[in-house]
Design a protein around this motif. Structure first.
Motif, PDB file in Angstrom:
ATOM      1  N   THR A  60       0.816  -1.212   0.000  1.00 43.52           N
ATOM      2  CA  THR A  60       0.000   0.000   0.000  1.00 43.52           C
ATOM      3  C   THR A  60       0.850   1.263   0.000  1.00 43.52           C
ATOM      4  N   VAL A 114       0.683   5.719  -0.537  1.00 42.08           N
ATOM      5  CA  VAL A 114      -0.089   6.966  -0.617  1.00 42.08           C
ATOM      6  C   VAL A 114       0.882   8.062  -1.016  1.00 42.08           C
ATOM      7  N   SER A 162      -5.050  -4.408   1.595  1.00 42.74           N
ATOM      8  CA  SER A 162      -4.640  -3.002   1.551  1.00 42.74           C
ATOM      9  C   SER A 162      -5.501  -2.076   2.399  1.00 42.74           C
ATOM     10  N   LEU A 192      -4.125   1.247   4.372  1.00 42.36           N
ATOM     11  CA  LEU A 192      -4.415   2.611   3.933  1.00 42.36           C
ATOM     12  C   LEU A 192      -5.004   3.432   5.072  1.00 42.36           C
ATOM     13  N   ALA A 210      -6.173  14.034   2.537  1.00 42.07           N
ATOM     14  CA  ALA A 210      -6.912  13.070   1.716  1.00 42.07           C
ATOM     15  C   ALA A 210      -8.336  13.547   1.470  1.00 42.07           C
ATOM     16  N   PHE A 269      -4.163   7.003  -3.499  1.00 44.51           N
ATOM     17  CA  PHE A 269      -3.758   5.670  -3.048  1.00 44.51           C
ATOM     18  C   PHE A 269      -3.509   4.778  -4.253  1.00 44.51           C
ATOM     19  N   THR A 314      -7.569  -5.269  -2.502  1.00 41.52           N
ATOM     20  CA  THR A 314      -7.500  -4.131  -1.586  1.00 41.52           C
ATOM     21  C   THR A 314      -8.461  -4.247  -0.409  1.00 41.52           C
ATOM     22  N   ILE A 343     -12.258   5.880   4.472  1.00 38.94           N
ATOM     23  CA  ILE A 343     -11.341   6.127   3.354  1.00 38.94           C
ATOM     24  C   ILE A 343     -12.061   6.954   2.286  1.00 38.94           C
ATOM     25  N   MET A 385      -9.541   9.034  -3.391  1.00 38.53           N
ATOM     26  CA  MET A 385      -8.163   8.553  -3.410  1.00 38.53           C
ATOM     27  C   MET A 385      -7.966   7.367  -4.342  1.00 38.53           C
TER      28      MET A 385
END
Length: 488
Positions: A79, A81, A130, A134, A148, A155, A182, A202, A206
């Motif tokens: 993972t 970012v 993932s 994340l 984010a 991501f 993921t 999340i 992203m």
């Protein structure tokens, strides 16, 4: 244009392999990179080092070649970012082996969320995937969550990061096989899942666009001119493709850092009752083909431990001869749960153990135990697959990866599983799968049937161990595992 460049970005090294118009590997380069272990059970990679090793190997093998397209295969679940504007990562890549989010997964299970996750993604609530990695980055890197939510961060798994770099930030994309790993992607509807993203907090802004495995992922000027990227698949799915496992029931098992067995289930996802994963094997022309997968976290990494941790070998190739010379009267068993156990146990908290030691146990017995642990774990997976699929599961296992070159290991694999083991002439099946996807999309390589017809057998390992010995040895393994598991 007569060649395809395959990028094989793995857990311990990056490789670039050039394939000619007959799908034969003609040139390759490889660079290892640093493994970072900031805490017990944590594993990280430096994204810039990954990028540098990929760039350098590509430039080395591509020099002077007419390249029609690029195919990418990659370590899955890892993972990353990075900043949408600058392309700079905000944290090291958190590797698929990393177990730092085990507590988060346990809390989500206790709150009753695993059924939702499994029904949508085909996966279990485990730190392997993932999604929770994340979430950890967003929660633990200063200012990450606010950035984010403001749309400043993106991501990606390794394939997405490489495509971003190769295209100069022009493309934020992935393929269906990587998306399916993921824990954020609904493999039934073929879309990112808003409910699971909300559960993990999340921002969906992203997430990358999801394409077929053979598609127009972008172009790069890395090699001079504009070279299209036309094929992408996670490493285990790429190996499934490279092994031409296109028919339901066909199985392959790849032996690298870990071991991953996939069984093609066709156009229908099969829900496992034996704690296997349901995943996408590949997706072509917007049509997913599904698979059951069993994931073993430690395979070749056990041999690395013999070399780097214990210092009893200098090279992995030594283990076969050591194992052959081991005392047959000793039943030394290694349960290599260095980062927990994967399928079918899914125990993130247990750790490795060795059983059956005597005063006479030494490097030979340790080498044999390390190699045998791969066979024992594979039998666990195949037993679960056959329980889920019954007679639909093939009785032949196609193998690839670095450990498949060891005759001793493959013979033990056949003996302990009770299944014939087929090793192909081309062991670089992961890179071959990525190359075929790109070459097929470019019009250079044949379709599925033509590709499958070219699969060639190097050696078949038939079962030699008698049934009573097989049962006794496997019972010893099961007893060792039961003593290692952390849960009651």
């Amino acid at each position: 244009m007569t060649h395809i460049l395959a990028i094989d970005q793995g857990t311990t090294s990056s490789r670039a392999i050039l394939f000619d118009h007959q799908m034969r590997p003609t040139r390759s380069a490889q660079r290892e990179f640093t493994q970072h272990f900031p805490a017990s059970g944590w594993v990280e990679h430096d994204p810039e080092e990954i990028w540098k090793t990929v760039r350098d190997t590509c430039l080395e093998v591509a020099s002077g070649a007419d390249i029609a397209a690029i195919g990418i295969t990659n370590q899955r679940e890892t993972t990353l970012v990075w900043d949408r504007a600058t392309g700079q990562p905000i944290h090291n890549a958190i590797v698929w082996q990393d177990r730092r989010t085990a507590g988060t997964c346990s809390k989500l299970k206790e709150a009753g969320h695993e059924a939702l996750v499994t029904s949508r993604t085909g996966l279990l609530l485990d730190p392997y995937f993932s999604g929770t990695k994340l979430a950890w980055i967003l929660d633990n890197v200063d200012g990450a969550r606010a950035r984010a939510e403001a749309g400043e961060l993106v991501f990606g798994t390794v394939d997405t990061f490489l495509i971003w770099r190769l295209t100069g930030g022009a493309r934020h994309v992935t393929d269906a096989t990587n998306a399916a790993r993921t824990m954020l992607y609904d493999i039934n509807s073929g879309a990112w899942d808003a409910d699971i993203c909300a559960l993990l907090d999340i921002p969906m802004s992203m997430l990358p666009e999801v394409l077929d495995c053979a598609a127009k992922f972008g172009t790069t000027d890395l090699l001079g001119g504009e070279t299209p990227i036309l094929g992408v698949a996670g490493d285990q799915q790429a190996a499934t493709i490279g092994q031409a496992c296109f028919k339901p029931g066909m199985m392959k098992s790849t032996y690298g850092t870990g071991c991953f067995a996939l069984l093609n289930t066709g156009d229908t996802p099969v829900t496992s009752t034996n704690r296997l994963l349901t995943t996408i094997a590949y997706q072509l022309d917007s049509k997913p083909t599904y698979a059951l997968e069993g994931s073993i976290f430690i395979a070749g990494a056990a041999v690395q431990w013999l070399r780097d941790g214990l210092g009893i070998i200098d090279d992995a190739a030594q283990t076969g001869n050591l194992a052959k010379a081991a005392d047959p009267e000793q039943d030394v068993v290694l349960v290599p749960a260095f980062t927990g156990l994967g399928a079918p146990y899914w125990d993130a908290e247990c750790r490795g153990a060795v059983f059956g030691l005597t005063r006479g146990s030494g490097p030979k017995e340790f080498a044999r135990a390390a190699l045998e642990s791969v066979g024992f774990q594979t039998r666990d997976l195949l037993a679960a697959m056959k329980a889920d699929m019954g007679a639909k599961a093939d009785t032949v296992l196609r193998v690839d990866g670095g450990m498949a070159a060891s005759d001793w290991t493959m013979q033990f694999l056949a003996d302990i599983t009770g299944a014939a083991v087929d090793r192909p002439t081309v062991l670089e099946t992961t890179a071959l799968g990525a190359a075929w996807l790109a070459g097929m999309k470019a019009g250079l390589y044949p379709d599925q049937d033509g590709f499958a017809a070219r699969w060639a057998l190097d050696c078949r390992f038939e079962v030699k161990m008698d049934q009573a010995t097989r049962a006794r040895r496997y019972q010893t393994w099961q007893d060792a595992v039961s003593r290692t598991l952390s849960r009651p």
